[in-house]
Design a protein around this motif. Structure first.
Motif, short mmCIF file in Angstrom:
data_model
loop_
_atom_site.label_atom_id
_atom_site.label_comp_id
_atom_site.label_asym_id
_atom_site.label_seq_id
_atom_site.Cartn_x
_atom_site.Cartn_y
_atom_site.Cartn_z
N PRO A 176 1.00 -1.70 -0.03
CA PRO A 176 0.08 0.32 0.29
C PRO A 176 1.08 1.10 0.15
O PRO A 176 1.83 1.42 0.87
CB PRO A 176 -0.61 0.20 1.05
N GLU A 177 0.62 1.69 -0.96
CA GLU A 177 1.52 3.69 -0.55
C GLU A 177 0.63 4.23 0.69
O GLU A 177 2.32 5.35 0.50
CB GLU A 177 0.68 4.20 -2.20
N ASN A 178 -0.10 4.32 1.16
CA ASN A 178 -0.38 5.30 2.62
C ASN A 178 -0.74 4.80 3.55
O ASN A 178 -1.28 3.53 3.22
CB ASN A 178 -1.17 6.60 2.03
N LYS A 179 -0.69 4.78 4.99
CA LYS A 179 -0.74 4.32 5.90
C LYS A 179 -2.46 4.09 5.63
O LYS A 179 -2.98 3.76 6.39
CB LYS A 179 -0.27 5.28 7.06
N ASN A 180 -3.11 5.03 5.35
CA ASN A 180 -4.75 4.96 5.71
C ASN A 180 -5.42 4.93 4.12
O ASN A 180 -6.44 4.58 3.95
CB ASN A 180 -5.08 6.90 5.56
N ASP A 181 -4.28 3.86 3.53
CA ASP A 181 -5.40 3.19 2.40
C ASP A 181 -6.09 2.36 2.95
O ASP A 181 -5.96 1.53 3.98
CB ASP A 181 -4.08 2.48 1.73
N LEU A 182 -7.52 1.87 2.04
CA LEU A 182 -8.14 1.19 3.08
C LEU A 182 -7.74 -0.53 3.34
O LEU A 182 -8.41 -0.94 4.80
CB LEU A 182 -9.46 0.86 1.91
#
Length: 362
Positions: free
Chosen positions: A47-53
């Motif tokens: 995942p690219e970001n910590k808050n990705d689903l």
């Protein structure tokens, strides 16, 4: 409930190889497969970001195993898929955005064309029976923007590198079906493969850059106005559960009749259910009581993006018995309500919508 019963009967206890499982649509697909009782091995970039689903739902815990790797790596794809011996393959991994494809065209073609070829080649090396659903896009068609809804037999094409790469992937899929997975030789190869073309999906948890819903959500969070690049553009908006349900239904039918569905299928909303980018924005913002919190972009140097795009899903309706369950407005409201609900976790909100969609509307 007939469709739900079929899906549970088909996928409970089955092994599913899911590429792109860390992406937005992949994370929703992972949750539905888990809810149906399947054993999932994911294969995707991190995942690219910590808050990705995927992170918000604890995606790693929903997988039997999660392989963080690149579909451009043929040896790794083949090793992981053959070792897992899946009953089903859903290939979602892709560079999935139009505008970034102008910035990285070679990577887009490598991921979308060769990545698809690698998954198909890995399936070819698999000794046992397997059903594969290859996900492309509604943008695979040569689009003169004359207002017609595209049918599966219409000419493939693509103005931008993303669309062209997905059209090329369709040609690769068709070639593998004809060359290695023919109906006449099913008893030898035991593979069923179909391609699926869906519209612009929306839904809770999308954090992608350069997509309209995440852009709206970020504007709301920062108290800004949403800037619309192409406010009059028409898209086949559909909630993410619509194509996921369609992919699963097709795979279940293929499992029942492995030589009957090796073809391309469109899964889109009714082509009379048209909504522009501006329509979507106003409906979405109305859930937050901010209907007018947007502005139109006056930049005339923007890259080309299709302004009119609709699918004809007659084939899916007649052959599979599939129809969209949510109108475009309902899909938009479901999505906005997901983001507006701060009382539940991302996983709880997704599960609630999955249960409602499959239990109430099928």
């Amino acid at each position: 409930m007939i469709m739900l019963e079929l899906l549970k009967k088909t996928f409970a206890g089955k092994k599913v190889f899911l590429t792109g499982h860390t992406g937005f649509k992949g994370a929703w697909m992972l949750q539905v497969l888990n809810w149906l009782g399947a054993e999932v091995q994911g294969y995707s970039l991190a995942p690219e970001n910590k808050n990705d689903l995927y992170n918000e739902i604890g995606g790693e815990e929903l997988c039997r195993s999660s392989v963080i790797a690149d579909v451009r790596d043929l040896n790794r794809v083949q090793t992981e898929l053959v070792r897992f011996e899946p009953d089903f393959v859903f290939h979602l991994a892709a560079q999935a955005l139009v505008r970034p494809s102008y910035q990285e065209p070679v990577d887009t073609f490598a991921t979308n064309v060769m990545g698809t070829a690698h998954v198909l080649e890995a399936m070819r090396r698999l000794p046992g029976r397997c059903t594969g659903v290859m996900i492309t896009t509604d943008k695979v068609y040569e689009n003169p923007e004359r207002g017609q809804a595209f049918r599966e037999e219409d000419k493939l094409g693509g103005h931008d590198p993303y669309s062209a790469s997905k059209a090329a992937a369709e040609i690769v899929i068709a070639s593998y079906i004809r060359s290695f997975f023919s109906e006449a030789d099913f008893s030898k190869h035991q593979k069923s493969v179909a391609s699926v073309r869906a519209g612009n999906v929306i839904g809770g948890g999308d954090r992608s850059v350069d997509r309209i819903v995440p852009d709206i959500v970020r504007a709301i969070e920062f108290g800004d106005k949403v800037t619309l690049r192409n406010p009059s553009s028409v898209r086949p908006w559909q909630h993410v559960l619509e194509p996921i349900g369609a992919y699963l239904l097709l795979a279940a039918r293929m499992y029942q009749q492995p030589t009957a569905y090796n073809a391309a299928f469109n899964f889109g909303p009714d082509h009379t259910d048209e909504k522009t980018v501006e329509d979507l924005t106003r409906i979405f913002l109305s859930v937050f009581h901010q209907e007018d919190a947007y502005q139109k972009n006056t930049d005339t140097t923007a890259v080309h993006e299709a302004r009119l795009l609709m699918l004809d899903s007659t084939k899916a309706k007649e052959i599979l018995g599939w129809t969209p369950r949510l109108s475009a407005e309902e899909a938009i409201r479901w999505t906005a309500e997901w983001y507006a609900d701060k009382s539940q976790s991302a996983a709880q909100k997704c599960t609630q919508q999955i249960q409602t969609y499959f239990e109430k509307f099928q």
